[in-house]
Design an enzyme around this catalytic site. Structure first.
Site, PDB file in Angstrom:
ATOM      1  CD  GLU A  46      -2.672   1.272   2.610  1.00  0.00           C
ATOM      2  OE1 GLU A  46      -2.243   0.734   3.653  1.00  0.00           O
ATOM      3  OE2 GLU A  46      -3.763   1.860   2.560  1.00  0.00           O
ATOM      4  CE  LYS A 119      -7.439   1.431   3.547  1.00  0.00           C
ATOM      5  NZ  LYS A 119      -6.203   2.022   4.120  1.00  0.00           N
ATOM      6  CB  CYS A 160      -4.354  -1.435   4.586  1.00  0.00           C
ATOM      7  SG  CYS A 160      -3.374  -1.374   6.102  1.00  0.00           S
TER       8      CYS A 160
HETATM    9  O1  AKG Z   1      -6.846  -1.706  10.587  1.00  0.00           O
HETATM   10  C1  AKG Z   1      -5.772  -1.369  11.099  1.00  0.00           C
HETATM   11  O2  AKG Z   1      -5.505  -1.604  12.278  1.00  0.00           O
HETATM   12  C2  AKG Z   1      -4.709  -0.677  10.304  1.00  0.00           C
HETATM   13  C3  AKG Z   1      -5.205  -0.227   8.980  1.00  0.00           C
HETATM   14  C4  AKG Z   1      -4.280   0.633   8.254  1.00  0.00           C
HETATM   15  O3  AKG Z   1      -3.183   0.896   8.674  1.00  0.00           O
HETATM   16  C5  AKG Z   1      -4.685   1.161   6.949  1.00  0.00           C
HETATM   17  O4  AKG Z   1      -5.789   0.854   6.476  1.00  0.00           O
HETATM   18  O5  AKG Z   1      -3.892   1.893   6.335  1.00  0.00           O
END
Ligand code: AKG
Length: 287
Positions: A46, A119, A160
Site C-alpha cells: 500500500e 480502498k 489494508c
Molecule cells: O486496521 C488497522 O488496524 C490498520 C489499517 C491501516 O493501517 C490502513 O488501512 O492503512
C-alpha cells in the site's frame, strides 16, 4: 482452475521516501529482482510511491487517464510487459475527477491494466495516547469489490484496513477467488496484535491463500509501519513465508491443489447452515 496452479509470488517490501522518482526506480528494481527469482506474480505495498501521510497524498496523486501524467502507472505497465509477469500494484494515490482514492492497479503480462480497485474501508481511528488518523479526510472510499482473472488465478483485492472485514473476503470466496491480495501498511500500534491474526483469519474463513505486502519500517516517519509482508496458505492457515520490518523481497510458492484438498477434507461450503443464516452478495455477481 487457472492454467497455472503452482507458481511463485514475490512480495516487494519496499522502503518509501518523499522522493517520488526514487520510489519509482526502486520499485522497478525490486519487481525485476523478484521476477528474476522466478516470481510470476509480484505484489507491491500500500502507498509504495508515496509516504503514508496525509501531507503527501495530494501532491503524489496521479490521474491514470492522463497518459502523460501518470509515471507510476506507466512504470508498472512497462515492467509487467518487460518481465512477462502479473503485477498487483500495491496502492497509490489516484486523482479521479475532484477526488482522491487509495487505488490498486493490476497489470497482466501484456502490460495491460486488468483491474483497478479503490480502498473501500478507510482507516479512521482514534485511540487516545496511541494512534489517531482520519484517512477519510483525504480519500474518498471506493464501492466496487474487485476480483480479477489472471494467468495465476482469480484474485480478489483489498487494501489494508479492508482485511478487517470478513464479509469482503467471503464475497471473494463466493465469487470463486483462488487468492486474496491485501497490499497494506499496518502500523506498530495495531500491527503487532492484529496483522498476522487478520491474515490467518481471512485464510481460515475463506479457505483461500492470502498474501499481504507492506512498506518497510521508517522509524523517523510520523506513521510507523509494522511491515511483515506474508503469504498464508489455506491448510491450517499456516504461514508459508513472512518477513520482519526491513526492506526485503519475500518469495513463496502458491499451490492451489492445497485449497482443493482442504475443501475436500473440510467442506465448509456444504456444512454452512443456509437455512439458519445467509451471506448476501448485494450485487449478486456469480463467478
Ligand atoms: O486496521 C488497522 O488496524 C490498520 C489499517 C491501516 O493501517 C490502513 O488501512 O492503512
Amino acid at each position: 482452475m487457472p492454467k497455472i496452479t503452482k507458481f511463485k509470488i514475490g512480495l516487494c517490501q519496499l522502503t518509501v521516501t518523499s522522493d517520488k522518482n526514487m520510489n519509482l526506480a526502486h520499485a522497478r528494481n525490486s519487481i525485476e529482482a523478484a521476477a528474476k527469482q522466478g516470481a510470476s506474480l509480484v505484489m507491491l505495498p500500500e502507498m509504495w510511491n508515496c509516504p503514508f501521510s496525509t501531507n503527501y497524498f495530494e501532491e503524489f496523486a496521479e490521474d491514470f487517464d492522463d497518459k502523460d501524467g501518470c509515471p507510476s502507472f506507466s512504470m508498472l505497465s512497462e515492467v509487467a510487459l518487460g518481465n512477462g509477469i502479473t503485477i498487483v500494484g500495491g496502492s497509490m494515490p489516484e486523482r479521479r475527477k475532484n477526488q482522491l482514492h487509495n487505488t490498486c492497479c493490476v497489470f497482466g503480462p501484456d502490460g495491460n491494466l486488468k483491474a483497478k480497485y479503490s480502498k473501500m474501508h478507510l482507516f479512521d481511528v482514534n485511540l487516545p495516547g496511541d494512534i489517531s488518523l482520519k484517512e477519510s479526510d483525504t480519500f474518498t472510499a471506493g464501492d466496487q469489490p474487485t476480483i480479477v482473472d489472471t494467468d495465476v488465478g482469480r484474485i480478489g483485492i483489498g487494501i489494508c484496513h479492508d482485511i478487517r472485514f470478513p464479509e469482503l473476503g467471503m464475497l471473494y470466496r463466493a465469487r470463486g477467488a483462488h487468492l486474496i491480495c491485501y497490499p497494506g501498511a499496518f502500523n506498530t500500534s495495531t500491527g503487532e496484535l492484529l496483522w498476522e491474526l487478520q491474515q490467518r483469519a481471512r485464510a481460515a474463513d475463506s479457505q483461500l491463500y492470502v498474501a499481504t505486502c507492506s512498506p518497510s519500517r521508517d522509524s523517523e516517519g510520523s506513521y510507523v509501519i509494522w511491515g511483515h509482508s506474508t503469504v498464508v496458505g489455506p491448510q491450517s492457515s499456516k504461514i508459508v513465508a513472512t518477513s520482519g520490518h526491513e526492506e526485503t523481497i519475500v518469495i513463496a510458492e502458491i499451490d492451489y491443489s492445497e485449497t482443493r484438498q482442504l475443501r475436500e477434507a473440510l467442506p465448509l461450503e456444504k456444512q454452512r447452515r443456509g437455512d439458519v443464516y445467509q451471506f448476501v452478495d448485494v450485487h449478486q455477481q456469480k463467478p
